[in-house]
Scaffold this active site. Structure first.
Site, mmCIF file in Angstrom:
data_model
loop_
_atom_site.group_PDB
_atom_site.id
_atom_site.type_symbol
_atom_site.label_atom_id
_atom_site.label_comp_id
_atom_site.label_asym_id
_atom_site.label_seq_id
_atom_site.Cartn_x
_atom_site.Cartn_y
_atom_site.Cartn_z
ATOM 1 N N ASP A 202 0.497 -0.938 0.204
ATOM 2 C CA ASP A 202 0.010 0.037 -0.182
ATOM 3 C C ASP A 202 0.751 1.512 0.137
ATOM 4 O O ASP A 202 0.267 2.418 -0.195
ATOM 5 C CB ASP A 202 -0.985 -0.208 1.465
ATOM 6 C CG ASP A 202 -2.064 1.480 1.377
ATOM 7 O OD1 ASP A 202 -2.857 1.170 0.149
ATOM 8 O OD2 ASP A 202 -2.265 1.661 2.093
ATOM 9 N N LEU A 283 -8.097 5.663 2.868
ATOM 10 C CA LEU A 283 -8.126 7.368 1.875
ATOM 11 C C LEU A 283 -6.882 7.583 1.263
ATOM 12 O O LEU A 283 -6.890 8.399 0.691
ATOM 13 C CB LEU A 283 -9.056 7.996 3.394
ATOM 14 C CG LEU A 283 -9.813 8.833 3.357
ATOM 15 C CD1 LEU A 283 -10.221 9.619 4.292
ATOM 16 C CD2 LEU A 283 -11.005 8.342 2.272
ATOM 17 N N ARG A 284 -6.000 6.358 1.054
ATOM 18 C CA ARG A 284 -4.618 6.603 0.621
ATOM 19 C C ARG A 284 -4.867 7.117 -0.963
ATOM 20 O O ARG A 284 -4.394 7.765 -1.254
ATOM 21 C CB ARG A 284 -3.371 5.857 1.460
ATOM 22 C CG ARG A 284 -2.026 6.262 0.813
ATOM 23 C CD ARG A 284 -0.936 5.270 1.153
ATOM 24 N NE ARG A 284 -0.833 5.551 2.643
ATOM 25 C CZ ARG A 284 -0.502 4.732 3.647
ATOM 26 N NH1 ARG A 284 -1.249 3.786 3.559
ATOM 27 N NH2 ARG A 284 -0.653 5.273 4.834
ATOM 28 N N ALA A 285 -5.756 6.029 -1.110
ATOM 29 C CA ALA A 285 -5.719 5.527 -3.096
ATOM 30 C C ALA A 285 -6.537 7.152 -2.713
ATOM 31 O O ALA A 285 -5.774 7.305 -4.566
ATOM 32 C CB ALA A 285 -7.009 4.102 -2.930
ATOM 33 N N VAL A 288 -3.813 9.991 -3.336
ATOM 34 C CA VAL A 288 -2.364 9.135 -4.408
ATOM 35 C C VAL A 288 -2.730 9.105 -5.842
ATOM 36 O O VAL A 288 -2.561 9.591 -7.066
ATOM 37 C CB VAL A 288 -2.302 7.666 -4.304
ATOM 38 C CG1 VAL A 288 -1.384 7.061 -5.810
ATOM 39 C CG2 VAL A 288 -1.141 7.452 -3.262
#
Length: 712
Positions: A202, A283-285, A288
């Site tokens: 991830d 929420l990293r997706a 990014v």
């Protein structure tokens, strides 16, 4: 002889020499344009130019300014960065140098990565001096990890900490050091050699699947360029000099344009809809994907993020984040992506409404807030955001279990084992003619498995010295300290200062001064856990072909494979049926491949148990010659029956005695079920000196429940 350049030109790579970059070239360029994206993971088969492309990227990046003599490469223009080699005053010389490309070897030690005590300074001058590690050298540069999936867990933990905080803190051996460590993390891997830990997976902003081209003309062009480079490296590189300069200039301009690219509220909402539709975790997706879309717009020379930018970014940022377990196939449903994105570009933000004239009575009074968001369309204002696309449709994910237990139960009848070989022969086929013809669905069939569960932990007896893992006891470099030993004893590598000084003090010496000699050095002996080779030897004969039984067996093996993935084990798969045993999967770190072979495994025919055990013995002896430290665990999945040629039972018992004589740790998973049991697998486990484990007790939760019920 011409001087070989440091790398193969980036623009000479097929797929990176046109205006429309392929996925690999685009991913590397985007993370260079916007380092905040978080790096790139390149997955692909060997020989697909993964390492070549990464090494060629470094020369395209703009140089960095550093203080002269600073080993930590802090930015002179950033007053918040402090170097342990400092402080550096305003008069300190500043020089420009190319970005560092730092290779992190798979077998690197923790001291080499973080930095360590300078032993020469400590032992000869009595000074505590810090020697920077690889993470310090990689600051403001590229950190390249080839075969990142084979990286030891303790190094993965270090990378996770550095990637999350952008800093490295070292507290050891009498010194305390903290320094910045912000770098482009680029990893390459071959999925057939094992998967990557989800936590580290991830952390990679983008991921790319690379395969060799199938077009003969493209393959021929790759070979032609490589041969031309090998024949005249300097002349070949000079032919691409202008293309390299143009590409580097475009990357530099795109870097400067990133801050000017506008990401509208509608585009941000569309990115959130895409991430929600693919059910990504966290929420990293979203973050990014937004950064990658902005970088793509800057690379394309646009000042506003468009639908094309979002689509291209999503194809690079989401595939590795939507996987639910190690056995799910990677990839992204592009039809679903297009449905969520729609056919039109996100509308731009409306201009700011004109400010009302200030009241002369109270000029500082704030204006009334708007009741609606001006960035939303009338349809969005009428409908709350919660009513967006909730059902991504049937293409979002396939059925969880096409051959689930309910379906199996409907098709299953009483599963009592036959009491005589006559009944079994009727099921397996006449005589010894080998496997029945493919048209015989009853004799040769393929049954799917149910959803895997948390498996019971199986371990190897004793303590080994294998690679770091999470299965069996081991004496090595990781774990709790249990003693000290001289270097080279195979017990560890980190210096134990207290025991070293104690050994030097106990030795006879001349005068009052104590001297530390090489023979006084001591290293720490630690006890931790190791990974193992798990070799599955699976009975695929007719006695296992009943749908319910085979589904239960495959589910148990799949659960053990999932457990092996989590414990970083190597796995292999042998099946035996009809008249022979077959090594379906040679020992590998890729449990994905093992799971795929298991699902496709047919069942039917007689039971050559002896051949299965002898093939397992051959595989284990070969693997022991390759890596003597890798201790095996043999898992035999069978009901214990042996049919086929005359003397099959005697031959299988002799094979079991032979394996028992090798002192190989083994487990017999008993697949026999029903009210009438012959107990043959229990007898086989006794001859093997193995643990007997009924297939129902592979499930750790079921075993715990049974124990609690007995204790109640």
């Amino acid at each position: 002889m011409p001087q070989r350049p440091a790398h193969y030109p980036f623009s000479a790579i097929v797929g990176c020499d046109t205006e429309q970059l392929d996925d690999l070239g685009l991913a590397l360029v985007l993370t260079s344009v916007s380092p905040d994206i978080g790096g790139v993971l390149v997955r692909g088969q060997k020989g697909t130019a993964k390492s070549t492309a990464v090494r060629a990227l470094a020369s395209l990046l703009p140089p960095v300014d550093v203080y002269r003599g600073d080993r930590f490469s802090v930015d002179p223009a950033d007053p918040s960065q402090h170097s342990p080699d400092g402080p550096f005053g305003p008069g300190t010389a500043v020089e420009s140098r190319p970005v560092n490309l730092v290779d992190l070897p798979v077998g690197a030690t923790e001291d080499r990565v973080l930095g360590s005590l300078h032993l020469e300074q400590a032992l000869t001058h009595g000074k505590v001096a810090y020697e920077p590690g690889l993470l310090a050298r990689a600051h403001r540069g590229l950190l390249y990890v080839d075969e990142v999936n084979l990286l030891h867990d303790h190094l993965v933990d270090l990378l996770l900490d550095a990637a999350a905080t952008g800093r490295v803190t070292v507290e050891r051996d009498g010194f305390s050091v903290e320094h910045a460590a912000k770098f482009l993390l680029i990893g390459t891997m071959n999925p057939e050699e094992g998967e990557l830990r989800p936590q580290l997976l991830d952390r990679f902003g983008l991921t790319v699947e690379v395969t060799a081209p199938t077009d003969p003309s493209a393959r021929a062009e790759v070979v032609r360029r490589r041969m031309a480079y090998d024949a005249d490296p300097g002349g070949f590189a000079s032919g691409y000099h202008e293309a390299e300069e143009a590409l580097a200039d475009r990357i530099a301009k795109a870097r400067g344009a990133v801050e000017r690219v506008h990401l509208s509220q509608a585009a941000l909402l569309k990115i959130a809809e895409v991430c929600a539709a693919f059910e990504v975790d966290g929420l990293r997706a979203d973050i990014v994907t937004s950064r990658a879309a902005v970088a793509h717009a800057a690379w394309a020379g646009r000042e506003t993020v468009t639908r094309a930018d979002i689509r291209r970014a999503a194809l690079l940022t989401l595939p590795h984040r939507r996987r639910r377990n190690p056995f799910d196939a990677p990839g992204l449903d592009e039809e679903l992506l297009d449905r969520v994105l729609g056919d039109e570009d996100p509308p731009p933000d409306p201009p700011e409404p004109p400010q009302p004239p200030e009241s002369p009575d109270d000029p500082d009074e704030p204006s009334e807030p708007e009741d609606t968001d001006p960035s939303q369309s009338p349809e969005q204002q009428e409908q709350p955001p919660e009513d967006g696309p909730q059902d991504p449709g049937p293409d979002a994910q396939g059925p969880e279990n096409p051959d689930g237990p309910d379906q199996s139960a409907e098709a299953e009848q009483t599963d009592a084992p036959p009491n005589t070989d006559t009944e079994q022969d009727a099921e397996e086929g006449p005589e010894d003619a080998g496997p029945p013809p493919p048209s015989s669905d009853r004799a040769t069939s393929t049954v799917g498995s149910a959803a895997p569960y948390r498996a019971r932990k199986l371990s190897v007896r004793g303590a080994g010295q294998g690679a770091d893992g999470k299965r069996s006891r081991a004496v090595g470099r990781r774990g709790r300290r249990i003693g000290a030993a001289p270097p080279g004893s195979g017990s560890g590598s980190s210096l134990h200062l207290v025991e070293t000084v104690r050994a030097a003090a106990a030795a006879p010496r001349e005068g009052e001064r104590m001297r530390i000699r090489p023979q006084d050095l001591r290293v720490a002996v630690r006890e931790g856990q190791e990974s193992n080779l798990i070799l599955f030897c699976v009975d695929a004969s007719g006695s296992m072909a009943a749908r319910k039984r085979m589904s239960e067996v495959k589910t148990a093996i799949l659960s053990l494979l999932l457990d092996a993935y989590r414990r970083r084990d190597k796995v292999g798969l042998i099946t035996f049926r009809a008249q022979q045993a077959e090594l379906v999967l040679p020992p590998t770190n890729s449990v994905d491949v093992a799971a795929a072979r298991l699902e496709d495994m047919p069942a039917g025919g007689r039971t050559p148990l002896a051949e299965g055990l002898l093939e397992a013995d051959r595989v284990l002896r070969r693997e022991q010659r390759r890596d003597p430290r890798l201790r095996p665990l043999l898992v035999v999945v069978t009901d214990g029956r042996a049919t086929g040629a005359r003397g099959a039972v005697e031959r299988s018992l002799a094979a079991a005695d032979h394996i028992a004589g090798q002192e190989i740790s083994s487990v017999v998973v008993d697949s026999e079920s029903g009210p009438m049991r012959l107990g043959l697998a229990l007898g086989l486990s006794a001859r093997l000196g193995a643990e007997h484990l009924p297939v129902g007790e592979v499930n750790a939760e079921a075993l715990n429940t049974a124990v609690r019920e007995r204790a109640a």
